[in-house]
Design a protein around this motif. Sequence first.
Motif, PDB file in Angstrom:
ATOM      1  N   ILE A 265       3.848   1.489  -8.395  1.00  0.00           N
ATOM      2  CA  ILE A 265       2.976   0.624  -7.830  1.00  0.00           C
ATOM      3  C   ILE A 265       3.416   0.957  -6.480  1.00  0.00           C
ATOM      4  O   ILE A 265       3.719   0.732  -5.414  1.00  0.00           O
ATOM      5  N   GLY A 266       2.206  -0.142  -5.364  1.00  0.00           N
ATOM      6  CA  GLY A 266       2.367  -0.288  -4.029  1.00  0.00           C
ATOM      7  C   GLY A 266       3.291  -1.074  -3.445  1.00  0.00           C
ATOM      8  O   GLY A 266       3.827  -1.697  -3.941  1.00  0.00           O
TER       9      GLY A 266
ATOM     10  N   ILE B  35       7.228   3.194   7.113  1.00  0.00           N
ATOM     11  CA  ILE B  35       6.525   4.477   7.472  1.00  0.00           C
ATOM     12  C   ILE B  35       5.099   4.254   6.764  1.00  0.00           C
ATOM     13  O   ILE B  35       5.696   3.804   5.324  1.00  0.00           O
ATOM     14  N   GLY B  36       3.667   4.145   7.470  1.00  0.00           N
ATOM     15  CA  GLY B  36       2.447   4.436   6.386  1.00  0.00           C
ATOM     16  C   GLY B  36       2.238   2.962   6.332  1.00  0.00           C
ATOM     17  O   GLY B  36       1.119   2.649   6.120  1.00  0.00           O
ATOM     18  N   GLN B  37       3.037   1.925   7.408  1.00  0.00           N
ATOM     19  CA  GLN B  37       2.583   0.670   7.176  1.00  0.00           C
ATOM     20  C   GLN B  37       1.455   0.326   7.808  1.00  0.00           C
ATOM     21  O   GLN B  37       0.839   1.564   8.622  1.00  0.00           O
ATOM     22  N   SER B  38       0.186  -0.234   7.648  1.00  0.00           N
ATOM     23  CA  SER B  38      -0.821  -0.259   8.814  1.00  0.00           C
ATOM     24  C   SER B  38      -0.707  -1.183  10.118  1.00  0.00           C
ATOM     25  O   SER B  38       0.724  -2.139   9.704  1.00  0.00           O
ATOM     26  N   PRO B  39      -1.450  -0.843  11.317  1.00  0.00           N
ATOM     27  CA  PRO B  39      -1.399  -1.739  12.323  1.00  0.00           C
ATOM     28  C   PRO B  39      -1.543  -3.280  11.921  1.00  0.00           C
ATOM     29  O   PRO B  39      -0.498  -3.835  12.630  1.00  0.00           O
ATOM     30  N   GLU B  40      -2.127  -3.622  11.029  1.00  0.00           N
ATOM     31  CA  GLU B  40      -2.130  -4.644  10.320  1.00  0.00           C
ATOM     32  C   GLU B  40      -1.140  -5.759  10.361  1.00  0.00           C
ATOM     33  O   GLU B  40      -0.394  -7.068  10.531  1.00  0.00           O
ATOM     34  N   PHE B  41      -0.156  -5.155   9.487  1.00  0.00           N
ATOM     35  CA  PHE B  41       1.096  -5.534   9.181  1.00  0.00           C
ATOM     36  C   PHE B  41       1.977  -5.485  10.529  1.00  0.00           C
ATOM     37  O   PHE B  41       1.976  -6.508   9.966  1.00  0.00           O
TER      38      PHE B  41
ATOM     39  N   THR C 274       0.337  -1.165   0.330  1.00  0.00           N
ATOM     40  CA  THR C 274       0.444   0.112  -0.069  1.00  0.00           C
ATOM     41  C   THR C 274       0.571   1.638   0.157  1.00  0.00           C
ATOM     42  O   THR C 274       0.310   2.019  -0.432  1.00  0.00           O
ATOM     43  N   LEU C 275       2.095   1.049   0.221  1.00  0.00           N
ATOM     44  CA  LEU C 275       3.074   2.403   0.391  1.00  0.00           C
ATOM     45  C   LEU C 275       3.104   2.211  -1.615  1.00  0.00           C
ATOM     46  O   LEU C 275       3.972   2.390  -1.914  1.00  0.00           O
ATOM     47  N   PRO C 276       3.485   4.223  -0.935  1.00  0.00           N
ATOM     48  CA  PRO C 276       3.570   5.111  -2.729  1.00  0.00           C
ATOM     49  C   PRO C 276       5.460   4.698  -3.077  1.00  0.00           C
ATOM     50  O   PRO C 276       6.031   4.057  -2.272  1.00  0.00           O
ATOM     51  N   SER C 277       5.028   4.569  -4.700  1.00  0.00           N
ATOM     52  CA  SER C 277       6.265   4.439  -5.431  1.00  0.00           C
ATOM     53  C   SER C 277       7.547   5.572  -5.746  1.00  0.00           C
ATOM     54  O   SER C 277       6.407   6.432  -4.828  1.00  0.00           O
ATOM     55  N   SER C 278       8.740   6.040  -5.570  1.00  0.00           N
ATOM     56  CA  SER C 278       8.944   7.123  -6.099  1.00  0.00           C
ATOM     57  C   SER C 278       8.286   7.511  -6.879  1.00  0.00           C
ATOM     58  O   SER C 278       7.705   6.573  -8.855  1.00  0.00           O
ATOM     59  N   GLN C 279       8.395   8.872  -7.192  1.00  0.00           N
ATOM     60  CA  GLN C 279       7.886   9.439  -8.257  1.00  0.00           C
ATOM     61  C   GLN C 279       9.186   9.627  -9.654  1.00  0.00           C
ATOM     62  O   GLN C 279       9.009  10.426 -10.512  1.00  0.00           O
TER      63      GLN C 279
ATOM     64  N   LEU D  12       5.321  -2.973   0.070  1.00  0.00           N
ATOM     65  CA  LEU D  12       5.962  -3.156   1.214  1.00  0.00           C
ATOM     66  C   LEU D  12       6.532  -2.436   1.998  1.00  0.00           C
ATOM     67  O   LEU D  12       6.459  -1.625   3.398  1.00  0.00           O
ATOM     68  N   THR D  13       7.644  -1.445   2.085  1.00  0.00           N
ATOM     69  CA  THR D  13       8.692  -0.846   2.095  1.00  0.00           C
ATOM     70  C   THR D  13       8.485   1.079   1.848  1.00  0.00           C
ATOM     71  O   THR D  13       8.258   0.797   0.398  1.00  0.00           O
ATOM     72  N   ASN D  14       9.326   1.709   2.805  1.00  0.00           N
ATOM     73  CA  ASN D  14       9.728   2.806   2.352  1.00  0.00           C
ATOM     74  C   ASN D  14      11.115   3.040   2.219  1.00  0.00           C
ATOM     75  O   ASN D  14      11.646   3.175   3.507  1.00  0.00           O
ATOM     76  N   LEU D  15      11.678   3.401   1.504  1.00  0.00           N
ATOM     77  CA  LEU D  15      13.123   4.165   1.133  1.00  0.00           C
ATOM     78  C   LEU D  15      13.009   5.480   0.871  1.00  0.00           C
ATOM     79  O   LEU D  15      14.672   5.843   0.719  1.00  0.00           O
ATOM     80  N   MET D  16      11.771   5.936   1.406  1.00  0.00           N
ATOM     81  CA  MET D  16      12.289   7.831   1.133  1.00  0.00           C
ATOM     82  C   MET D  16      11.859   8.766   2.661  1.00  0.00           C
ATOM     83  O   MET D  16      12.564  10.074   2.971  1.00  0.00           O
ATOM     84  N   GLN D  17      12.174   7.733   3.267  1.00  0.00           N
ATOM     85  CA  GLN D  17      12.549   7.794   5.226  1.00  0.00           C
ATOM     86  C   GLN D  17      13.514   7.041   6.212  1.00  0.00           C
ATOM     87  O   GLN D  17      12.756   7.515   7.296  1.00  0.00           O
ATOM     88  N   LEU D  18      14.323   6.680   5.829  1.00  0.00           N
ATOM     89  CA  LEU D  18      15.791   6.164   6.416  1.00  0.00           C
ATOM     90  C   LEU D  18      16.114   7.159   7.455  1.00  0.00           C
ATOM     91  O   LEU D  18      16.810   7.683   7.406  1.00  0.00           O
ATOM     92  N   THR D  19      15.980   6.171   8.766  1.00  0.00           N
ATOM     93  CA  THR D  19      17.125   6.746   9.732  1.00  0.00           C
ATOM     94  C   THR D  19      17.731   5.336  10.038  1.00  0.00           C
ATOM     95  O   THR D  19      17.566   4.793  10.084  1.00  0.00           O
ATOM     96  N   VAL D  20      19.248   5.357   9.059  1.00  0.00           N
ATOM     97  CA  VAL D  20      20.475   4.347   8.916  1.00  0.00           C
ATOM     98  C   VAL D  20      20.864   4.408  10.242  1.00  0.00           C
ATOM     99  O   VAL D  20      21.734   4.547  10.690  1.00  0.00           O
ATOM    100  N   ASP D  21      21.220   2.999  11.037  1.00  0.00           N
ATOM    101  CA  ASP D  21      21.800   2.646  12.182  1.00  0.00           C
ATOM    102  C   ASP D  21      23.140   2.106  11.473  1.00  0.00           C
ATOM    103  O   ASP D  21      23.080   1.153  10.766  1.00  0.00           O
ATOM    104  N   THR D  22      24.050   2.993  11.610  1.00  0.00           N
ATOM    105  CA  THR D  22      25.311   2.364  11.212  1.00  0.00           C
ATOM    106  C   THR D  22      26.062   2.476  11.978  1.00  0.00           C
ATOM    107  O   THR D  22      27.154   2.147  12.140  1.00  0.00           O
TER     108      THR D  22
END
Length: 385
Positions: free
Chosen positions: A172-173, A362-368, A160-165, A175-185
């Motif tokens: 397409i929909g 980020i943006g996933q449903s509580p059911e997920f 259900t999460l948006p693709s990059s524009q 599962l994951t969001n690569l546009m708001q990452l907080t990366v643990d290095t």
Amino acid sequence: MEHNAHQAQKDKIMEHNVQPSQASTSRRSFLRRGLAVGGAGAIGAGLFGAGSLYTNFAQAQTASPTVTKGDVAILSFLAAIEIIESDLWQQYNELGGIQDSEVPGGSGSAAYIKALQVLDGDMSQYIHDNTEDEISHFTFLNAYLASKGADPVNLERFRTLPSSQATGAQHIGRLTNLMQLTVDTSWWTRYRSRTKNPDFGDTFPQAIPGLSKGQFPAIPRHDGDLSPKDHLQAIANTAGFHFGYIEQGGSSLYPSLAQGVTNPEVLRILLSIGPTETAHFQTWHDKAGNAPALTDPTNGLVFPDLNASGGEDTQTNLIMPEPTVFLSRKFPVVSIIRPTEIAGSGGAVATVKSFTADGLFIGQSPEFFALLNELAKQADEARRG
Ligand SMILES: [Fe+2]
């Protein structure tokens, strides 16, 4: 060692091996294994049959052991994680990889690929291959689950999460969001430490402190992200460190969960897939070290020169795991994957927690989250029967 002393040592080892308490422990564990794998027949043979313990053990080995409820829980969680990994790698491949019959979808972003190639000229090939590997992992795990009469894992309803524009991505929909990452290095310093191990409760400093605070894209969100140059390079650098983050997670997850597996064939699956995650990790670890030092002019994100301090904790070519403490500090240090404690910080629940903190969902449903957390909980609870 002199002969006599050597013989005395050997005798001591022999004596140790036939100590009654140990012998009865192995017999007890054999009988327990017989219960789990061989059913009533195996127990009968073990307790009342004329054959020796060794004959019965051989029978238990040749019988086809059951895939336990715990094994199914572990395989199901891994299938879910591999579906999630495939989804995120697919997004990287559409914009930064090679789009072909093996990994179809998308048409590439020339500017993003150029920025990735600053880390290595072969980045697109590696992204493609990592993507194909993850797809093969979940496809195999689901087929294996089905072959044992278990339900394959299906997360399609959560796409259900948006693709990059940005030009090059499919719309397409996800599962994951690569546009708001907080990366643990912190994996960077964790694999360089010679005195600490997360399984001992130790923590590790961030290699790129800026990435662990705030939210950053690892793919261009739209064509506006293709400039200025240092902004796009910061996005490619973020991807470079995110690749290592994801694959070090898989490197710990498989050995952690393997300790809970009962069935030898399921164990073989985990021992055969897990190291490919480490092969990915090793590659990305090397490439991340080539990310150029810069400051993103749009948001102030800093990629420091990791070699500037002169210290081993950040030195970029130390990409092989430094030896460190393992099991007990009384043993000599050893080069190992870390963490690996069963149900510990590399386990299933910890992996979901870490991926969530990464911003991937980020943006996933509580059911997920409910489904993923339940799968994780059951996988971590599995124990060798
Ligand atoms: Fe994988």
